[in-house]
Design a protein around this motif. Structure first.
Motif, short mmCIF file in Angstrom:
data_model
loop_
_atom_site.label_atom_id
_atom_site.label_comp_id
_atom_site.label_asym_id
_atom_site.label_seq_id
_atom_site.Cartn_x
_atom_site.Cartn_y
_atom_site.Cartn_z
N PHE A 92 40.05 56.65 -0.88
CA PHE A 92 39.75 56.80 0.54
C PHE A 92 38.52 55.95 0.83
O PHE A 92 37.82 55.48 -0.08
CB PHE A 92 39.52 58.27 0.92
CG PHE A 92 38.23 58.86 0.40
CD1 PHE A 92 37.08 58.89 1.18
CD2 PHE A 92 38.15 59.38 -0.89
CE1 PHE A 92 35.89 59.43 0.70
CE2 PHE A 92 36.97 59.92 -1.38
CZ PHE A 92 35.84 59.94 -0.59
N SER A 93 38.22 55.75 2.11
CA SER A 93 37.02 55.02 2.50
C SER A 93 35.97 56.05 2.92
O SER A 93 36.26 56.93 3.74
CB SER A 93 37.32 54.07 3.66
OG SER A 93 36.10 53.65 4.24
N ILE A 94 34.75 55.91 2.38
CA ILE A 94 33.69 56.86 2.75
C ILE A 94 33.31 56.71 4.23
O ILE A 94 32.64 57.56 4.78
CB ILE A 94 32.43 56.69 1.87
CG1 ILE A 94 31.75 55.34 2.13
CG2 ILE A 94 32.76 56.88 0.40
CD1 ILE A 94 30.31 55.28 1.63
N THR A 95 33.80 55.63 4.87
CA THR A 95 33.49 55.39 6.28
C THR A 95 34.59 55.91 7.21
O THR A 95 34.54 55.68 8.41
CB THR A 95 33.29 53.89 6.56
OG1 THR A 95 34.55 53.21 6.39
CG2 THR A 95 32.28 53.27 5.61
N GLU A 96 35.60 56.57 6.64
CA GLU A 96 36.73 56.99 7.47
C GLU A 96 37.20 58.38 7.05
O GLU A 96 37.89 58.55 6.04
CB GLU A 96 37.88 55.98 7.32
CG GLU A 96 38.98 56.16 8.33
CD GLU A 96 40.19 55.26 8.01
OE1 GLU A 96 41.28 55.63 8.43
OE2 GLU A 96 40.00 54.23 7.34
N GLN A 97 36.81 59.38 7.83
CA GLN A 97 37.11 60.78 7.52
C GLN A 97 38.62 61.01 7.35
O GLN A 97 39.07 61.73 6.45
CB GLN A 97 36.58 61.69 8.63
CG GLN A 97 36.81 63.18 8.40
CD GLN A 97 35.99 63.74 7.25
OE1 GLN A 97 34.81 63.44 7.12
NE2 GLN A 97 36.62 64.57 6.42
N GLU A 98 39.41 60.40 8.22
CA GLU A 98 40.86 60.63 8.20
C GLU A 98 41.48 60.21 6.87
O GLU A 98 42.40 60.86 6.36
CB GLU A 98 41.52 59.85 9.36
CG GLU A 98 42.94 60.32 9.66
CD GLU A 98 43.58 59.54 10.80
OE1 GLU A 98 44.81 59.50 10.85
OE2 GLU A 98 42.84 58.96 11.63
N SER A 99 40.97 59.11 6.29
CA SER A 99 41.52 58.63 5.02
C SER A 99 41.25 59.62 3.89
O SER A 99 41.97 59.68 2.90
CB SER A 99 40.94 57.25 4.66
OG SER A 99 39.55 57.35 4.32
N PHE A 100 40.20 60.42 4.06
CA PHE A 100 39.86 61.47 3.10
C PHE A 100 40.74 62.70 3.31
O PHE A 100 41.22 63.31 2.35
CB PHE A 100 38.38 61.84 3.26
CG PHE A 100 37.91 62.93 2.34
CD1 PHE A 100 37.76 62.71 0.98
CD2 PHE A 100 37.60 64.19 2.85
CE1 PHE A 100 37.31 63.73 0.13
CE2 PHE A 100 37.15 65.20 2.02
CZ PHE A 100 37.01 64.98 0.65
N ASP A 101 40.98 63.03 4.58
CA ASP A 101 41.73 64.24 4.91
C ASP A 101 43.18 64.20 4.43
O ASP A 101 43.77 65.25 4.14
CB ASP A 101 41.70 64.49 6.43
CG ASP A 101 40.28 64.79 6.92
OD1 ASP A 101 39.44 65.20 6.10
OD2 ASP A 101 40.01 64.60 8.13
#
Length: 201
Positions: A92-101
């Motif tokens: 995921f990208s630490i700059t993009e919450q959705e990519s983590f979710d």
């Protein structure tokens, strides 16, 4: 004897699958690891496969990396990719919450396809060079990894920070899994041989 046999043996192959949303840097990580170069704008429309020989703890091995496209349209095709993989980098990208979710969904799909409760897997927070744009806190990502009983590594495809570590650590996880699995049937075979010997005597 062992060394001459090893000389004839093909270097073991470790099949790694890059998993994550589009734009998180899966391709950038792969290309940085493969060719020591940072590609800023790389938008694959399909999966790309890469292979190279590396030294893993003194042993020559081959790493086979499948870089999946990440777009939702490919969800159906993903099953085939996941089936062929031995280990997974969930990026995921630490700059993009959705990519983590969305990572829980990816992990569940991997476990379902592999029909396993556990697979070699490392959680990767990419773009660590963009701390000023961070949306996902490190402790939150670490908590998720701990819940999964998996390692968490923050990487930067741009600065090459922890890129090698991510791939090598995953190969070690795959190797440990293979060793554990190989030891099971061998013990059964030994038991069978012992029984046969006993009956002959």
């Amino acid at each position: 004897m062992a060394s001459s046999q090893n000389g004839k043996k093909q270097a073991p192959i470790y099949k790694v699958i890059m998993v994550g949303s589009g734009g998180v840097g899966k391709s950038a990580l792969t290309l940085q690891y493969m060719y020591d170069e940072f590609v800023e704008d790389y938008e694959p429309t399909k999966a790309d496969s890469y292979r190279k020989k590396v030294l893993l703890d003194g042993e020559e091995v081959q790493i086979d990396i499948l870089d999946t496209a990440g777009q939702e349209d490919y969800a159906a095709i993903r099953d085939n990719y996941f089936r062929s993989g031995e280990g997974f980098l969930l990026v995921f990208s630490i700059t993009e919450q959705e990519s983590f979710d969305v990572l829980d969904e990816f992990r569940e799909q991997i476990l379902r396809v592999k029909n396993a409760e556990d697979v070699p897997l490392i959680l990767i927070g990419n773009k660590s060079d963009l701390q000023q744009n961070r949306q996902v806190r490190e402790d939150v990502a670490t908590d998720k990894a701990n819940k999964w009983l998996k390692p968490y590594i923050e990487t930067s495809a741009k600065t090459r920070d922890n890129v090698d570590k991510a791939f090598f650590d995953l190969m070690r996880e795959i190797r440990n899994r293979k060793l554990a699995e190989n030891s099971k049937p061998h013990t059964k075979q030994k038991d069978k041989k012992k029984k046969k010997k006993c009956t002959i005597l």
